[in-house]
Design an enzyme around this catalytic site. Structure first.
Site, PDB file in Angstrom:
ATOM      1  N   VAL A 280       0.882  -1.164   0.000  1.00 36.05           N
ATOM      2  CA  VAL A 280       0.000   0.000   0.000  1.00 36.05           C
ATOM      3  C   VAL A 280       0.923   1.218   0.000  1.00 36.05           C
ATOM      4  O   VAL A 280       1.754   1.378   0.893  1.00 36.05           O
ATOM      5  CB  VAL A 280      -0.921   0.008   1.231  1.00 36.05           C
ATOM      6  CG1 VAL A 280      -1.845   1.227   1.184  1.00 36.05           C
ATOM      7  CG2 VAL A 280      -1.735  -1.276   1.299  1.00 36.05           C
ATOM      8  N   SER A 281       0.788   2.062  -0.996  1.00 34.27           N
ATOM      9  CA  SER A 281       1.735   3.163  -1.186  1.00 34.27           C
ATOM     10  C   SER A 281       1.632   4.186  -0.058  1.00 34.27           C
ATOM     11  O   SER A 281       0.637   4.251   0.670  1.00 34.27           O
ATOM     12  CB  SER A 281       1.480   3.858  -2.521  1.00 34.27           C
ATOM     13  OG  SER A 281       1.624   2.956  -3.590  1.00 34.27           O
ATOM     14  N   ALA A 282       2.683   5.003   0.055  1.00 35.74           N
ATOM     15  CA  ALA A 282       2.695   6.069   1.057  1.00 35.74           C
ATOM     16  C   ALA A 282       1.564   7.052   0.770  1.00 35.74           C
ATOM     17  O   ALA A 282       1.365   7.467  -0.375  1.00 35.74           O
ATOM     18  CB  ALA A 282       4.036   6.781   1.045  1.00 35.74           C
TER      19      ALA A 282
END
Length: 711
Positions: free
Chosen positions: A75-77
């Site tokens: 899950v991206s920043a």
């Protein structure tokens, strides 16, 4: 939508609110729609294996790893997700494709498109899509379509008629094969790799191509898998732990660099500074296009490699290879800086027999970027399908991919200068320090300096005058644009000159930078050590009585060419005439070569560093072919005295033939020569460099000297 259980809502609502507040305060959230999406979608629902407080940290959440520990899904920043969603400009009713799934970002997109829009999220890994489908359904976003496929070739049934309004890519991608799947006027946002640097870039599709119109965002994502995976083209210098990568460009031999790294490098100072926390990724992207043989340099952290100031592990350094020599960009700390994080000078380390020349070449490009491009907010990037008639392939800032051509246009942001006059018709000139590494040291010049990022030229000259003399000039107005060309006529830099009036004696002006101020009459400038551009501007003012900007807002241009330091000097070249069984050795120049691309030519090169022509011949022969022929075995067989049409500089070409030699020629500089081949002297190939053909014919006749191009 479904409503989460009350206990879950209570536990997650406060950290979700804090995260949204943080993103808004930092300037990442810019629109109400994106803000509402981040305050609505439960991020923790898509990362059930981590505590809630970690799910709402402003950081990535790894969700899948390879056996050796590499992250292959996450899950991206949040800050990066926000920046990319803002760049995507998604509206209610839009049809959106996400490449690289996980669920959370697709849910955010679903909030943005609303009930009248559609979202498709795609990933190559069935484990990822299985999790995404389950998490989306549980969070109330079951309308999102989840597809398992290789994104390199999109399934035709998922592309809507007319294309997607937005394609958002959330994996590192080396290419953009999705142009045809984007609707005309639609958006594509992707983390695009260019020479191993990754920037999230927002594009709009116009006339079949993609045009960037957002600042570039330095980022990192998990790597693209499947047919779109890239090849780092990494080579290791034997015995050193130094690795060089050519992701965009032709890999070069590196074995010959091992001896270079056993010696201390030469250091070329650029006098360009950066703050301790200031990124200079735009410079490295510029160098990747400006320098032939550009590559990325990394080192084993525990290796004895001789590389001073090694680059950070995750950010390989900018480097160039020149035969047996290497240059790389580095930094030197020169002070603590205003913020305590340090002020650093960009320097270039040169290794090998001609490391000084390679280092100076890179340093000059750093200085060119500083003067002309640093103040620009971002370059403009245009992507054409490879099959289209896109930009010319000899453009240095062009990256040719598998499916596309990526062209980078660097806007020129002029420097600024002030032409200040008094009521007596005199000019205020500034004597620059002769002992500092600055532009035009020791010369009289106009006040002024570089434009800083985000400034207009008008704002920059006001700031510069305040910094240099502590004064505000109320009547400043655009006067001329000064373009400086180098001695060959190529553009070097641009300065916007503003005119204003000042009636203050020089001794009453507080000079904060430089040596001296003086009021100067036009007839005095011939006796002064004067910056050529300043002299040209003063003469323009004196002769044209203050020319003003045109009605369209542009300024008249004053052009000045730097003087050529020559007294009928010539460029010296050395050429090897290697003949075996009536056939001569010729090399086919590389298609991207600046000189004679895809054309046959002798092994040759230019004289360097005060070396004799025969010494140059020995060096060039070994660098290009790997053959070592001593000077004592070389004889001069022809001199060609050449003047090209339109060139102000003659070229004297020496042709040497060996009395003996051994071995087979090898391609040691593939960026210059694609192959060596023996050709019968009576059946030379085409195309061949014309003066090579003329010289070989003269050598066959026994003629020692040929003038060419003088009549």
């Amino acid at each position: 939508m479904t409503t989460p259980p009350a206990t879950e809502l209570d536990e997650a609502s406060e950290p979700r609110r804090r995260l949204a507040d943080q993103l808004h305060a930092a300037g990442h959230i810019r629109t109400t729609a994106v803000e509402n999406a981040f305050r609505t979608v439960p991020r923790h629902a898509f990362a059930p294996d981590v505590p809630v407080h970690k799910a709402y940290a402003n950081d990535i959440i790894p969700t899948r790893h390879t056996a050796d520990g590499r992250i292959i899904s996450s899950v991206s920043a949040p800050w990066l997700q926000v920046d990319m969603l803002e760049a995507a400009r998604i509206q209610p009713g839009h049809r959106v494709l996400e490449i690289g799934s996980g669920g959370y970002n697709a849910a955010l997109i679903a909030e943005l498109v609303g009930p009248t829009g559609s979202v498709t999220t795609l990933d190559i890994d069935p484990a990822v899509t299985d999790h995404a489908a389950r998490f989306l359904a549980e969070a109330g976003y079951g309308r999102v379509r989840v597809v398992t496929a290789d994104a390199e070739h999109l399934p035709t049934d998922i592309v809507p008629d007319g294309g997607f309004d937005t394609i958002l890519v959330t994996v590192d991608t080396w290419d953009l094969p999705w142009i045809d799947a984007v609707a005309d006027g639609g958006r594509l946002v992707a983390p695009l790799r260019l020479h191993q640097y990754t920037w999230a870039i927002g594009f709009t599709k116009r006339d079949g191509a993609l045009d960037s119109d957002e600042p570039l965002i330095v980022c990192g994502f998990v790597a693209m898998q499947g047919a779109g995976a890239w090849n780092a083209n990494r080579r290791t210098v034997p015995g050193t732990g130094v690795h060089l990568s050519w992701e965009d460009g032709t890999p070069l031999p590196v074995d010959q660099l091992a001896p270079a790294l056993t010696r201390e490098p030469v250091v070329a100072h650029t006098h360009v500074t950066v703050g301790g926390q200031e990124p200079f990724d735009a410079l490295t992207l510029y160098l990747a296009g400006a320098l032939p043989g550009f590559c990325r340099l990394s080192v084993d952290p525990d290796g004895d490699n001789g590389v001073l100031n090694p680059p950070p592990r995750h950010w390989p350094g900018a480097a160039t290879v020149r035969g047996a020599s290497l240059a790389r960009l580095a930094t030197e700390r020169i002070s603590d800086g205003d913020d305590g994080n340090g002020l650093h000078e960009l320097v270039v380390h040169g290794y090998g027999p001609h490391g000084d020349l390679a280092a100076q070449e890179m340093a000059e490009q750093v200085q060119h970027w500083q003067r002309n491009h640093r103040a620009a907010l971002c370059p403009r990037i245009t992507v054409h399908p490879l099959a289209d008639d896109g930009p010319a392939t000899d453009d240095p800032h062009l990256f040719v991919k598998k499916h596309t051509r990526v062209a980078i246009d660097w806007p020129i942001v002029p420097g600024t200068a002030a032409l200040l006059t008094d009521d007596e018709g005199r000019y205020l000139l500034h004597l620059r320090s002769a002992n500092k590494p600055i532009w035009r040291p020791g010369q009289w010049a106009l006040l002024g300096g570089n434009t800083e990022q985000g400034e207009t030229c008008g704002e920059a000259i006001v700031r510069e005058l305040d910094e240099e003399i502590g004064l505000a000039i109320p009547d400043l107005a655009g006067f001329v644009t000064l373009d400086t060309l180098d001695a060959s006529g190529s553009f070097k830099d641009r300065v916007r000159v503003y005119h204003g009036t000042l009636n203050t004696p020089a001794h009453e002006i507080e000079l904060r930078e430089g040596i001296q101020l003086r009021w100067t009459r036009i007839e005095e400038i011939a006796e002064m050590t004067m910056d050529p551009g300043t002299a040209a501007v003063l003469r323009a003012h004196h002769n044209t009585h203050q020319p003003r900007g045109r009605r369209d807002g542009t300024l008249p241009v004053v052009e000045v060419r730097e003087p050529r330091d020559h007294r009928s000097r010539s460029i010296i070249g050395a050429h090897l005439v290697l003949i075996r069984d009536g056939a001569v050795l010729l090399g086919k120049r590389h298609p991207s070569s600046a000189f004679a691309p895809s054309t046959w030519h002798l092994p040759a090169g230019h004289r360097e560093n005060m070396e004799s022509a025969v010494t140059c011949m020995v060096r060039e022969t070994e660098e290009e072919t790997g053959l070592h022929i001593p000077e004592s075995d070389l004889s001069l067989v022809h001199v060609l005295d050449r003047l090209d049409p339109g060139s102000p500089t003659p070229r004297v070409q020496f042709f040497f033939a060996p009395s003996r030699w051994a071995g087979e020629p090898l391609v040691h500089e593939p960026e210059c020569c694609a192959e060596w081949r023996w050709w019968p002297l009576d059946a030379l190939p085409g195309p061949i460099v014309e003066y090579t053909r003329v010289a070989l014919a003269a050598i066959s006749r026994g003629t020692l000297y040929t003038p060419m191009g003088w009549s």
